[in-house]
Design a protein around this motif. Structure first.
Motif, PDB file in Angstrom:
ATOM      1  N   THR A  23       0.849  -1.191   0.000  1.00 13.96           N
ATOM      2  CA  THR A  23       0.000   0.000   0.000  1.00 13.96           C
ATOM      3  C   THR A  23       0.883   1.238   0.000  1.00 13.96           C
ATOM      4  OG1 THR A  23      -0.115   0.028   2.424  1.00 13.96           O
ATOM      5  CG2 THR A  23      -1.902  -1.099   1.240  1.00 13.96           C
ATOM      6  N   THR A  24       0.396   2.301  -0.609  1.00 19.23           N
ATOM      7  CA  THR A  24       1.120   3.569  -0.592  1.00 19.23           C
ATOM      8  C   THR A  24       0.884   4.256   0.751  1.00 19.23           C
ATOM      9  OG1 THR A  24      -0.742   4.828  -1.496  1.00 19.23           O
ATOM     10  CG2 THR A  24       0.763   3.774  -3.076  1.00 19.23           C
ATOM     11  N   LYS A  25       1.565   5.355   0.996  1.00 19.05           N
ATOM     12  CA  LYS A  25       1.408   6.066   2.263  1.00 19.05           C
ATOM     13  C   LYS A  25       0.010   6.640   2.419  1.00 19.05           C
ATOM     14  CE  LYS A  25       3.861   6.554   5.062  1.00 19.05           C
ATOM     15  NZ  LYS A  25       4.087   5.696   6.247  1.00 19.05           N
ATOM     16  N   SER A  26      -0.682   6.820   1.314  1.00 21.79           N
ATOM     17  CA  SER A  26      -2.061   7.327   1.397  1.00 21.79           C
ATOM     18  C   SER A  26      -3.064   6.200   1.603  1.00 21.79           C
ATOM     19  CB  SER A  26      -2.404   8.110   0.122  1.00 21.79           C
ATOM     20  OG  SER A  26      -2.421   7.245  -1.010  1.00 21.79           O
ATOM     21  N   GLY A  27      -2.579   4.961   1.660  1.00 19.96           N
ATOM     22  CA  GLY A  27      -3.440   3.818   1.929  1.00 19.96           C
ATOM     23  C   GLY A  27      -3.973   3.118   0.700  1.00 19.96           C
ATOM     24  N   LYS A  28      -3.505   3.483  -0.490  1.00 14.79           N
ATOM     25  CA  LYS A  28      -4.008   2.860  -1.716  1.00 14.79           C
ATOM     26  C   LYS A  28      -3.246   1.563  -2.018  1.00 14.79           C
ATOM     27  CE  LYS A  28      -5.376   7.277  -3.758  1.00 14.79           C
ATOM     28  NZ  LYS A  28      -5.171   8.247  -4.860  1.00 14.79           N
ATOM     29  N   ASP A  54      -4.576   1.392  -6.829  1.00  6.48           N
ATOM     30  CA  ASP A  54      -6.021   1.482  -6.567  1.00  6.48           C
ATOM     31  C   ASP A  54      -6.825   1.141  -7.825  1.00  6.48           C
ATOM     32  OD1 ASP A  54      -8.211   1.858  -4.955  1.00  6.48           O
ATOM     33  OD2 ASP A  54      -8.267   4.043  -5.251  1.00  6.48           O
ATOM     34  N   HIS A  93       9.775   7.879   4.945  1.00  5.88           N
ATOM     35  CA  HIS A  93       8.902   8.986   4.527  1.00  5.88           C
ATOM     36  C   HIS A  93       8.869  10.029   5.638  1.00  5.88           C
ATOM     37  CE1 HIS A  93       5.814  11.092   2.404  1.00  5.88           C
ATOM     38  NE2 HIS A  93       4.903  10.902   3.343  1.00  5.88           N
ATOM     39  N   GLU A  96       5.927  15.188   2.812  1.00  8.61           N
ATOM     40  CA  GLU A  96       5.154  15.075   1.579  1.00  8.61           C
ATOM     41  C   GLU A  96       5.761  15.998   0.528  1.00  8.61           C
ATOM     42  OE1 GLU A  96       0.594  15.725   1.289  1.00  8.61           O
ATOM     43  OE2 GLU A  96       1.071  13.612   1.618  1.00  8.61           O
ATOM     44  N   ARG A  98       5.848  17.473  -3.762  1.00 11.49           N
ATOM     45  CA  ARG A  98       5.031  17.806  -4.930  1.00 11.49           C
ATOM     46  C   ARG A  98       5.880  17.753  -6.197  1.00 11.49           C
ATOM     47  NH1 ARG A  98       0.042  20.162  -3.898  1.00 11.49           N
ATOM     48  NH2 ARG A  98      -0.351  20.655  -1.691  1.00 11.49           N
ATOM     49  N   GLU A 106       2.006   9.501  -5.384  1.00  9.75           N
ATOM     50  CA  GLU A 106       1.917   8.445  -4.372  1.00  9.75           C
ATOM     51  C   GLU A 106       3.329   8.077  -3.916  1.00  9.75           C
ATOM     52  OE1 GLU A 106      -0.722   7.220  -2.959  1.00  9.75           O
ATOM     53  OE2 GLU A 106      -2.138   8.377  -4.194  1.00  9.75           O
ATOM     54  N   THR A 107       3.441   7.668  -2.651  1.00  9.81           N
ATOM     55  CA  THR A 107       4.747   7.326  -2.072  1.00  9.81           C
ATOM     56  C   THR A 107       4.704   5.927  -1.478  1.00  9.81           C
ATOM     57  OG1 THR A 107       5.242   9.644  -1.523  1.00  9.81           O
ATOM     58  CG2 THR A 107       6.463   7.945  -0.318  1.00  9.81           C
TER      59      THR A 107
END
Length: 431
Positions: A23-28, A54, A93, A96, A98, A106-107
């Motif tokens: 999963t990525t750090k955003s939960g995907k 995702d 990480h 964040e 850009r 995504e990370t």
């Protein structure tokens, strides 16, 4: 734990992480279809990567850093080449980031999904004081993997020799006979006196050798004189005095300038390897043989090449001398078989590979490799050490590959670029 960013490249490239349920750090949810191709030029680290994030498939580039904040340290936010980054892969990480166009990529954080033993092993290799960093792991590496890597290293070594030869070819304006003569001279110096011999050949053109080929004594005088070994006012023995007299004539006729005698190394050498003996052998070869380049292109077998360097007409003086004016016990001044084979490896093989590349014909490369496979493995301290680690050095093809391994990888701690080193890391792969 300290480690270079290159480690992350290899972890990503060979998926040396827990890659199930990513999963990525955003939960995907993340599925890596292809890690991409390592980019060795400017721009993101990996190109042509394919991911599913995702349930949406992405294609683009991937950038790796030890920490997310390194993105700004490296000023990637100001470089439009990074707008196509579809995933930022980091060990830790901490911030964040850009893209240059303002979007947030995504990370993937590797720290929780990497086996710590892998990084510990990397540090151990980089800090190793052993003869080669992976020495303790070598017995556990599959022999097939070692053989495959050595085949690649042999090709790499021959390619490097070809590239070095190309520089000499440019200097000699594509005169292959002259290039072969200089290369042969270098190899008559073997390792210790290779550079003085090369300087001697460059300072004594091949056409000058050819002009005096019918007079062996003049060739001896020419080479010993140009080597700076006849600068003494007077010798006790008639032979060196005759050489000095002949060289004086040649020096006046061709406006010759000898090398400084200080370039030659005699200390801590066996007398049979003294540069005086090697010069006598080289002079005898020059007097007997000609057009070596043409012969290299036509001769086929190892025995044919050996005949070019055996039973040379070396002056009898050197049967009882290693240096001028000092008599010794009688000995044979001829080149030994190991020395002959060494010259074949470093002269004949190099010319074949270089000429093959020059004319665009791989058949010469195959001939060169065939010669190496016919010759016995070289004997030196490096080969002895590898044999102690369980490797068999049966042919010169293997010994040449092992020299490349030792000097270009092990000594430089390039474990991450080495097929054997990579296998050491893969042994700690976490699924």
């Amino acid at each position: 734990m300290e480690f270079s960013e290159d480690v992350l490249h290899y972890i990503w490239k060979y998926r040396l992480y827990k890659h199930i349920n990513l999963t990525t750090k955003s939960g995907k949810p993340l599925i890596v279809l292809s890690p991409g191709i390592l980019n060795k030029n400017a721009g993101p680290d990996f190109e042509h990567s394919r991911l599913i994030i995702d349930k949406t498939e992405w294609a683009g580039t991937i950038e790796l850093h030890r920490r997310s904040s390194d993105w700004y340290v490296h000023q990637h936010q100001q470089d439009g080449a990074y707008n196509n980054v579809i995933l930022h892969v980091v060990y830790e990480h901490d911030k964040e980031i850009r893209l240059p166009d303002g979007t947030i990529p995504e990370t993937l954080e590797l720290k929780p999904i990497i086996n710590n033993e892998l990084l510990a092993k990397y540090n151990a290799l980089m800090q190793s004081t052993a003869w080669i960093p992976c020495q303790q792991y070598m017995p556990n590496i599959d022999s097939f993997i070692i053989e495959q890597w050595l085949e690649r290293l042999l090709t790499e070594r021959l390619q490097e020799k070809s590239d070095d030869l190309r520089k000499l070819l440019i200097e000699k304006k594509d005169d292959w006979e002259e290039v072969t003569y200089v290369l042969l001279a270098r190899n008559f110096g073997f390792k210790v006196n290779a550079m003085p011999f090369e300087l001697l050949a460059k300072n004594t053109p091949y056409k000058l050798i050819n002009k005096n080929r019918h007079q062996p004594k003049m060739i001896e005088a020419l080479l010993f004189g140009q080597a700076g070994l006849l600068e003494k006012d007077h010798f006790n023995d008639p032979y060196p005095n005759a050489l000095k007299q002949n060289y004086s004539y040649l020096q006046r006729q061709y406006s010759l300038t000898p090398l400084p005698v200080s370039v030659w190394k005699f200390l801590r050498m066996r007398p049979a390897n003294f540069p005086t003996i090697r010069l006598a052998q080289f002079a005898a070869w020059c007097a007997r043989e000609k057009h070596l380049f043409s012969k290299i292109l036509t001769l086929k077998s190892v025995e044919q090449f050996r005949c070019l360097f055996q039973e040379l007409p070396i002056h009898d003086y050197w049967c009882e001398h290693y240096i001028f004016d000092k008599i010794t016990k009688k000995h044979n001044p001829s080149l030994g078989l190991n020395s002959v084979d060494n010259i074949i490896v470093n002269t004949v093989v190099t010319i074949l590979v270089g000429y093959g590349k020059y004319v665009g014909k791989e058949t010469y490369l195959y001939r060169a490799i065939g010669l190496l496979e016919q010759l016995a493995g070289e004997r030196n301290r490096v080969m002895n050490q590898f044999e102690e680690l369980g490797l068999q050095v049966k042919t010169a093809a293997v010994s040449q590959a092992l020299l490349q391994l030792k000097h270009k990888y092990c000594d430089r701690y390039r474990c991450l670029d080495c097929g054997i080193g990579l296998q050491v890391f893969k042994q700690n792969r976490t699924l």
